[in-house]
Scaffold this active site. Structure first.
Site, short mmCIF file in Angstrom:
data_model
loop_
_atom_site.label_atom_id
_atom_site.label_comp_id
_atom_site.label_asym_id
_atom_site.label_seq_id
_atom_site.Cartn_x
_atom_site.Cartn_y
_atom_site.Cartn_z
N ASN A 241 -35.09 -31.54 -14.92
CA ASN A 241 -34.94 -31.15 -16.13
C ASN A 241 -35.24 -32.46 -17.13
OD1 ASN A 241 -34.16 -30.52 -18.70
ND2 ASN A 241 -32.10 -30.42 -18.25
N TRP A 242 -36.56 -32.42 -17.81
CA TRP A 242 -36.89 -33.78 -18.40
C TRP A 242 -36.20 -33.73 -19.91
CZ3 TRP A 242 -42.89 -34.07 -17.46
CH2 TRP A 242 -43.01 -34.60 -16.11
N LYS A 243 -35.46 -32.72 -20.10
CA LYS A 243 -34.70 -32.84 -21.55
C LYS A 243 -35.57 -33.08 -22.51
CE LYS A 243 -30.24 -33.70 -19.07
NZ LYS A 243 -29.01 -34.06 -18.75
N HIS B 208 -27.52 -24.66 -20.14
CA HIS B 208 -27.40 -25.98 -19.84
C HIS B 208 -26.12 -26.25 -20.60
CE1 HIS B 208 -27.57 -30.27 -19.42
NE2 HIS B 208 -28.42 -29.95 -18.46
N GLU C 149 -25.49 -29.01 -22.50
CA GLU C 149 -25.85 -29.50 -23.34
C GLU C 149 -26.29 -28.57 -24.60
OE1 GLU C 149 -28.85 -32.30 -21.74
OE2 GLU C 149 -27.27 -33.26 -20.97
N GLU D 62 -23.37 -27.39 -12.70
CA GLU D 62 -23.37 -29.11 -13.08
C GLU D 62 -22.05 -29.44 -14.12
OE1 GLU D 62 -27.77 -30.10 -14.01
OE2 GLU D 62 -26.98 -29.47 -15.67
N GLY E 294 -25.25 -37.52 -16.69
CA GLY E 294 -25.74 -38.78 -17.46
C GLY E 294 -24.69 -39.70 -17.58
N SER F 195 -26.25 -36.71 -12.36
CA SER F 195 -26.05 -37.95 -11.67
C SER F 195 -26.66 -38.04 -10.36
CB SER F 195 -24.90 -39.04 -11.90
OG SER F 195 -24.63 -39.09 -13.14
N GLY G 273 -31.50 -34.70 -13.93
CA GLY G 273 -31.91 -35.23 -15.17
C GLY G 273 -32.51 -36.37 -15.25
N GLY G 274 -31.74 -37.47 -15.35
CA GLY G 274 -32.61 -38.89 -15.59
C GLY G 274 -33.43 -39.43 -14.47
#
Ligand code: 13P
Length: 253
Positions: free
Chosen positions: A11-13, A97, A99, A169, A175, A215, A236-237
Site C-alpha cells: 500500500n503506497w499510501k 483502511h 487511515e 492491521e 507506521g 510495520s 506500507g513503508g
C-alpha cells in the site's frame, strides 16, 4: 496455511509521483519475476494507476487501488468508482483502511457499501480491520473486530465473498515500528477465521486469506508467515522501495 496462496500486498499510501511510481514498479517487476506460487500487488495513488498498469502488465505483479466510492457515476466531486478502477487496470482495492476511518470519516456502513461496489464490478476487496491501542489496552480487541467484520460483510452471499481478502492491521502497529508479535497476530487471525467459519461456513473460512499489516519488514516477515492463519502481509513503508518489497515477496528464500 492449508491451500491458501500467500499474498504480499504493498500500500503506497500518498507517496510517489507518476514517474516515481513507474520507476519503482519497473524495478519491482524485474526483481520478482521469478517469484512463484505467491500473489503480489501494489496499490499506488490514483494518479499513477494507469501508467503503472502498463508497467506491470504481463508480470506477476497485480494492481490495486487504495479506495473507491460506491456509486457508479454522478456528481461526486473528487471520487472514483469501482468501474473506473477496473478500467485503469486494477484487480484489487483496499477498503476501510484505518487511515481512512481515522481521517476521512469512513465507517463500517460506508465500508460495507464500498465492498458491495467492488464485488459488483469484480474487483477483489482487501477489507481492513483493526483495533486502536486504547481498545487493545482495554481488552476490547475481539469485540471491535467482531463488529467491524460483521458490519463490513453484512448482506453479502458466500458467492459474493469468495475472493474476499481480509487485512488485520492493528492501528498501534501501523507506521510505528511496533509490529504485533507473531503470536499476537496469530491469535487475532485465528479469531477472525473462527468468526468467518460461523458466519460464512467452513469452506470460505478455510479459503479466505487473512493478511497482517503493521510495520512488516524483511526482518519480521518470515516469522509472521510461519503462523498457520497468517496468509500474507499488507505493507506500507517497506513497500515503497522495490528492493525492500522484493525481499518480502521472496520471504521464503
Ligand atoms: P506500515 O507497514 O508502514 O506500518 O503500514 C501498514 C499499512 O497501513 C498498510 O496498509
Amino acid at each position: 496455511m492449508e491451500n491458501r496462496k500467500p499474498f504480499i500486498a504493498g500500500n503506497w499510501k500518498m507517496f510517489k509521483t507518476c514517474s516515481e511510481a513507474v520507476n519503482t514498479a519497473g524495478q519491482l517487476v524485474k526483481l520478482v519475476k521469478h517469484a512463484n506460487d505467491i500473489d503480489v500487488m501494489i496499490a499506488p495513488p490514483f494518479t499513477a494507476l494507469v501508467p503503472v498498469s502498463d508497467v506491470v502488465k504481463g508480470s506477476c505483479v497485480s494492481l490495486g487501488a487504495q479506495n473507491l466510492f460506491w456509486e457508479d457515476e454522478g456528481a461526486y466531486t473528487g471520487e472514483i468508482s469501482s468501474a473506473m478502477l477496473v478500467s485503469a487496470g486494477c484487480k484489487y482495492v483496499i477498503i476501510g483502511h484505518s487511515e481512512r476511518r481515522q481521517y476521512f470519516g469512513e465507517t463500517d456502513e460506508t465500508v460495507n457499501k464500498k465492498i458491495g461496489s467492488a464485488i459488483k464490478d469484480d474487483l477483489i476487496p482487501i477489507f481492513c480491520v483493526g483495533e486502536s491501542e486504547k481498545e487493545r489496552e482495554s481488552k476490547a480487541t475481539f469485540s471491535v473486530l467482531d463488529k467491524q467484520v460483521k458490519r463490513g460483510i453484512e448482506g453479502f452471499s458466500t458467492d459474493d465473498l469468495e475472493a474476499l481478502v481480509i487485512a488485520y492491521e492493528p492501528v498501534w502497529a501501523i507506521g510505528t515500528g511496533k509490529t504485533a508479535t507473531s503470536s499476537q497476530a496469530q491469535e487475532v487471525h485465528q479469531f477472525l477465521r473462527s468468526m468467518l467459519d460461523k458466519i460464512l461456513g467452513n469452506m470460505l473460512a478455510k479459503s479466505i486469506r487473512i493478511l497482517y499489516g503493521g510495520s512488516v519488514k524483511p526482518s519480521n516477515i518470515k516469522e509472521l508467515m510461519t503462523m498457520p492463519d497468517v496468509d500474507g502481509a499488507l505493507v506500507g513503508g517497506a513497500s515503497l522501495s522495490a528492493e525492500t518489497f522484493s525481499k518480502l515477496v521472496h520471504y521464503q528464500v
